[in-house]
Enzyme design. Structure first.
Site, mmCIF file in Angstrom:
data_model
loop_
_atom_site.group_PDB
_atom_site.id
_atom_site.type_symbol
_atom_site.label_atom_id
_atom_site.label_comp_id
_atom_site.label_asym_id
_atom_site.label_seq_id
_atom_site.Cartn_x
_atom_site.Cartn_y
_atom_site.Cartn_z
ATOM 1 N N LYS A 1 0.839 -1.217 0.000
ATOM 2 C CA LYS A 1 0.000 0.000 0.000
ATOM 3 C C LYS A 1 0.863 1.252 0.000
ATOM 4 O O LYS A 1 0.625 2.186 -0.775
ATOM 5 C CB LYS A 1 -0.891 -0.012 1.260
ATOM 6 C CG LYS A 1 -1.454 1.349 1.635
ATOM 7 C CD LYS A 1 -2.253 1.303 2.915
ATOM 8 C CE LYS A 1 -1.483 1.525 4.194
ATOM 9 N NZ LYS A 1 -1.192 2.920 4.556
ATOM 10 N N ASN A 2 1.876 1.289 0.870
ATOM 11 C CA ASN A 2 2.634 2.529 1.042
ATOM 12 C C ASN A 2 3.616 2.797 -0.109
ATOM 13 O O ASN A 2 4.195 3.881 -0.180
ATOM 14 C CB ASN A 2 3.365 2.529 2.387
ATOM 15 C CG ASN A 2 2.385 2.690 3.538
ATOM 16 O OD1 ASN A 2 1.201 2.977 3.327
ATOM 17 N ND2 ASN A 2 2.856 2.502 4.765
ATOM 18 N N CYS B 1 -3.299 12.521 13.947
ATOM 19 C CA CYS B 1 -4.040 11.262 13.989
ATOM 20 C C CYS B 1 -3.634 10.573 15.280
ATOM 21 O O CYS B 1 -2.907 11.153 16.084
ATOM 22 C CB CYS B 1 -3.723 10.401 12.771
ATOM 23 S SG CYS B 1 -2.044 9.797 12.760
ATOM 24 N N ARG C 1 2.074 14.499 13.842
ATOM 25 C CA ARG C 1 2.470 14.245 12.456
ATOM 26 C C ARG C 1 2.595 15.524 11.614
ATOM 27 O O ARG C 1 1.823 15.764 10.684
ATOM 28 C CB ARG C 1 1.506 13.250 11.813
ATOM 29 C CG ARG C 1 1.519 11.915 12.529
ATOM 30 C CD ARG C 1 0.805 10.842 11.778
ATOM 31 N NE ARG C 1 1.546 10.354 10.626
ATOM 32 C CZ ARG C 1 1.084 9.402 9.812
ATOM 33 N NH1 ARG C 1 -0.089 8.878 10.025
ATOM 34 N NH2 ARG C 1 1.813 8.992 8.806
ATOM 35 N N ASP D 1 5.664 0.370 11.804
ATOM 36 C CA ASP D 1 4.385 -0.222 11.405
ATOM 37 C C ASP D 1 4.247 -1.686 11.835
ATOM 38 O O ASP D 1 3.208 -2.308 11.597
ATOM 39 C CB ASP D 1 4.185 -0.091 9.887
ATOM 40 C CG ASP D 1 3.930 1.361 9.483
ATOM 41 O OD1 ASP D 1 3.571 2.173 10.364
ATOM 42 O OD2 ASP D 1 4.108 1.683 8.291
ATOM 43 N N ARG E 1 -8.137 -0.491 5.588
ATOM 44 C CA ARG E 1 -7.323 0.530 4.932
ATOM 45 C C ARG E 1 -6.014 -0.079 4.434
ATOM 46 O O ARG E 1 -5.432 0.430 3.481
ATOM 47 C CB ARG E 1 -6.987 1.667 5.910
ATOM 48 C CG ARG E 1 -8.175 2.508 6.286
ATOM 49 C CD ARG E 1 -7.731 3.684 7.099
ATOM 50 N NE ARG E 1 -6.567 4.297 6.479
ATOM 51 C CZ ARG E 1 -5.661 5.017 7.119
ATOM 52 N NH1 ARG E 1 -5.791 5.235 8.415
ATOM 53 N NH2 ARG E 1 -4.642 5.548 6.490
HETATM 54 N N1 EPU Z 1 7.920 14.181 10.564
HETATM 55 C C1 EPU Z 1 8.236 15.485 10.854
HETATM 56 N N2 EPU Z 1 8.069 16.429 9.875
HETATM 57 C C2 EPU Z 1 7.638 16.111 8.638
HETATM 58 C C3 EPU Z 1 7.323 14.783 8.334
HETATM 59 C C4 EPU Z 1 7.483 13.826 9.331
HETATM 60 O O1 EPU Z 1 8.631 15.808 11.970
HETATM 61 O O2 EPU Z 1 7.516 17.024 7.803
HETATM 62 C C5 EPU Z 1 8.075 13.169 11.595
HETATM 63 C C6 EPU Z 1 6.802 12.379 11.869
HETATM 64 O O3 EPU Z 1 5.958 13.059 12.790
HETATM 65 C C7 EPU Z 1 7.350 11.084 12.409
HETATM 66 C C8 EPU Z 1 8.607 10.868 11.573
HETATM 67 O O4 EPU Z 1 8.971 12.187 11.107
HETATM 68 O O5 EPU Z 1 7.713 11.243 13.745
HETATM 69 C C9 EPU Z 1 8.458 9.942 10.389
HETATM 70 O O6 EPU Z 1 7.328 10.310 9.622
HETATM 71 P P1 EPU Z 1 7.237 10.065 8.058
HETATM 72 O O7 EPU Z 1 7.112 11.357 7.368
HETATM 73 O O8 EPU Z 1 8.336 9.152 7.608
HETATM 74 O O9 EPU Z 1 5.828 9.296 7.947
HETATM 75 P P2 EPU Z 1 4.843 9.379 6.728
HETATM 76 O O10 EPU Z 1 5.624 9.500 5.498
HETATM 77 O O11 EPU Z 1 3.794 10.378 6.999
HETATM 78 C C10 EPU Z 1 4.786 6.823 6.185
HETATM 79 C C11 EPU Z 1 3.775 5.716 6.183
HETATM 80 C C12 EPU Z 1 3.394 5.351 7.618
HETATM 81 C C13 EPU Z 1 4.659 4.939 8.370
HETATM 82 C C14 EPU Z 1 5.706 6.071 8.294
HETATM 83 C C15 EPU Z 1 7.019 5.724 8.945
HETATM 84 C C16 EPU Z 1 2.554 6.037 4.114
HETATM 85 C C17 EPU Z 1 1.279 6.362 3.443
HETATM 86 N N3 EPU Z 1 2.595 6.133 5.452
HETATM 87 O O12 EPU Z 1 4.155 7.958 6.792
HETATM 88 O O13 EPU Z 1 2.537 4.224 7.526
HETATM 89 O O14 EPU Z 1 4.355 4.674 9.718
HETATM 90 O O15 EPU Z 1 5.945 6.415 6.909
HETATM 91 O O16 EPU Z 1 7.580 4.610 8.324
HETATM 92 O O17 EPU Z 1 3.516 5.688 3.470
HETATM 93 C C18 EPU Z 1 0.748 2.792 8.101
HETATM 94 O O18 EPU Z 1 0.849 2.276 6.970
HETATM 95 O O19 EPU Z 1 0.056 2.288 9.022
HETATM 96 C C19 EPU Z 1 1.479 4.028 8.385
HETATM 97 C C20 EPU Z 1 1.161 4.823 9.402
#
Ligand code: EPU
Length: 421
Positions: A22-23, A117, A122, A308, A400
């Protein structure tokens, strides 16, 4: 509202086939905004989040269609709209990854801020920092990110934050950089297989990217990209969930069509607690016949142990022999599942970004509430090993991210089904 009911006590046996990730699929679908030609995406899982992304893309003028062979065909027909509305973005944070492609191709974007969330605040500051460095102007107006850029220009961008790299932040900046003028260097880029898969797809579209899979991505902007055909990588989180399910039920499961090289941290941890794991030709066999040993779990960015899978590991450690410590380095508040596991007889205490898990010899089935996608998977795993019946409410979370989860568990012998209220 539907719930999943599990009657515990069965050791899982058999073969389970892993779906596409999915991701990886979500940003790859968003990347089709970057070209006008058709793209064919294979092994895209049938999930609610994928449907939501399809809906967002259709609203943005992309014809998105599931073909009879299961692949998804995306083709941009109309580039006049730039809106990703709140009602869709708020159901799925992954939709933020339309921001980079919209800015790059349409020079404007109006994307709802996803909001927090259950995993915590986030923030998306790193996405904005990267896109601004490429020359975009981005304001927050009435809950929306309103962005514009006459021309994106290559830049040197450091994308590290308080919690390390960002997966979707890297995806957004990378997609925008592919058609920016000049060279972009992204330092502290996320190395997750899902980001690698997106980069591979972009290269097939005509992008020039070096350093795929490393923390430094060098992107040479090109004038335009074309459509491409791509098969999405197997879902390492789904695979890991079934591996832990095999371990927790003391079963013998062959996880088929997966990438063992994406799961080395998971394999290592399972072996450490006494589970036999064997990797062969795109399969992983997991075989356990004793209670897992207690251990320490720390989540990290790739290639570390994925956040995850933290909840699923916690379910396993709830019945391990001894006291375990779980440290969450990505989302320090991602412990909502602990209270629900405690309702099933687990003994978990939270201590800052850590949880202390005293392993119990057994759990007892209960009614529990899923708080997010991975937490719901953890509750199903706990239900598989608990005495009696477990009812997992708010199961829409699981839909999801897990394709036909109860069918896949049934095929492994589990007593699990779905009921409507
Ligand atoms: N963060 C920041 N600033 C930003 C972006 C992120 O501080 O601008 C922080 C976040 O709050 C977190 C960390 O950096 O503490 C990592 O967040 P990341 O941006 O890597 O997460 P994401 O890209 O929003 C994806 C996956 C998540 C998975 C995370 C970490 C998708 C759609 N989502 O989220 O998946 O947990 O990477 O690997 O790809 C799930 O599938 O259940 C899920 C939550």
């Amino acid at each position: 509202m539907a719930r999943v009911v599990v009657e515990g006590g069965v050791s899982l046996r058999g073969t389970v086939t892993v779906s596409g990730a999915k991701n990886a699929a979500l940003p790859i679908m968003a990347a089709t905004l970057l070209s006008r030609g058709p793209s064919i995406l294979k092994r895209v899982p049938m999930l609610r989040d994928i449907e939501t992304m399809g809906e967002i893309l259709r609203g943005l003028g992309v014809e998105t269609e599931r073909m009879s062979d299961g692949s998804i065909r995306c083709e941009t027909k109309d580039e006049s709209t730039v809106l990703a509305p709140y009602d869709l973005v708020s159901t799925m944070r992954g939709s933020i990854c339309v921001l980079g492609p919209l800015l790059a191709r349409r020079k404007r974007a109006k994307v709802s801020l996803p909001g927090g969330c259950v995993l915590g605040l986030r923030p998306i500051d790193l996405h904005l920092k990267g896109l601004r460095a490429l020359g975009a102007r981005i304001e927050v107006e009435h809950g929306y990110l309103v962005a514009e850029a006459e021309e994106l220009r290559g830049a040197e961008i450091y994308l590290g934050g308080q919690f390390g790299s960002t997966v979707l932040g890297t995806a957004n900046v990378l997609m925008a950089a592919t058609v920016a003028r000049g060279t972009t260097v992204i330092d502290y880029a996320a190395c997750e297989p899902e980001v690698q898969d997106l980069a591979t797809f972009l290269v097939k579209m005509g992008a020039k990217i070096e350093g795929i899979g490393t923390p430094r991505l060098v992107v040479e902007g090109v004038d335009s990209l074309s459509g491409a055909e791509h098969t999405v990588i197997p879902d390492r989180i789904e695979a890991g969930t079934f591996m832990i399910a095999a371990a927790i039920t003391r079963g013998d499961v062959l996880v088929d069509q997966c990438r063992g090289d994406h799961l080395t941290a998971v394999i290592d941890k399972l072996q450490e607690v006494g589970v036999r794991v064997e990797r062969k030709n795109g399969t992983i066999r997991v075989n356990a016949n004793a209670r897992p040993r207690a251990t320490e779990i720390t989540t990290h960015t790739y290639p570390g142990l994925p956040t995850d899978l933290q909840a699923q590991f916690m379910a396993m450690l709830s019945v391990a022999d001894g006291m375990s410590i779980v440290s969450e380095k990505i989302y320090p508040d991602r412990f909502m599942h602990a209270a629900e596991l405690n309702r099933m007889g687990a003994d978990i205490r939270k201590d800052g970004p850590n949880a202390i898990v005293q392993g119990m010899s057994t759990l007892s089935g209960a009614e529990v509430m899923a708080s997010d996608l991975r937490a719901s998977a953890a509750l199903v795993l706990a239900g598989l090993v608990a005495r009696g019946k477990t009812e997992v409410h708010r199961v829409y979370h699981i839909d999801r991210g897990y394709e036909r989860i109860e069918r896949k568990f049934q095929d492994l012998g589990a007593r699990i089904w779905r009921e409507d209220d």
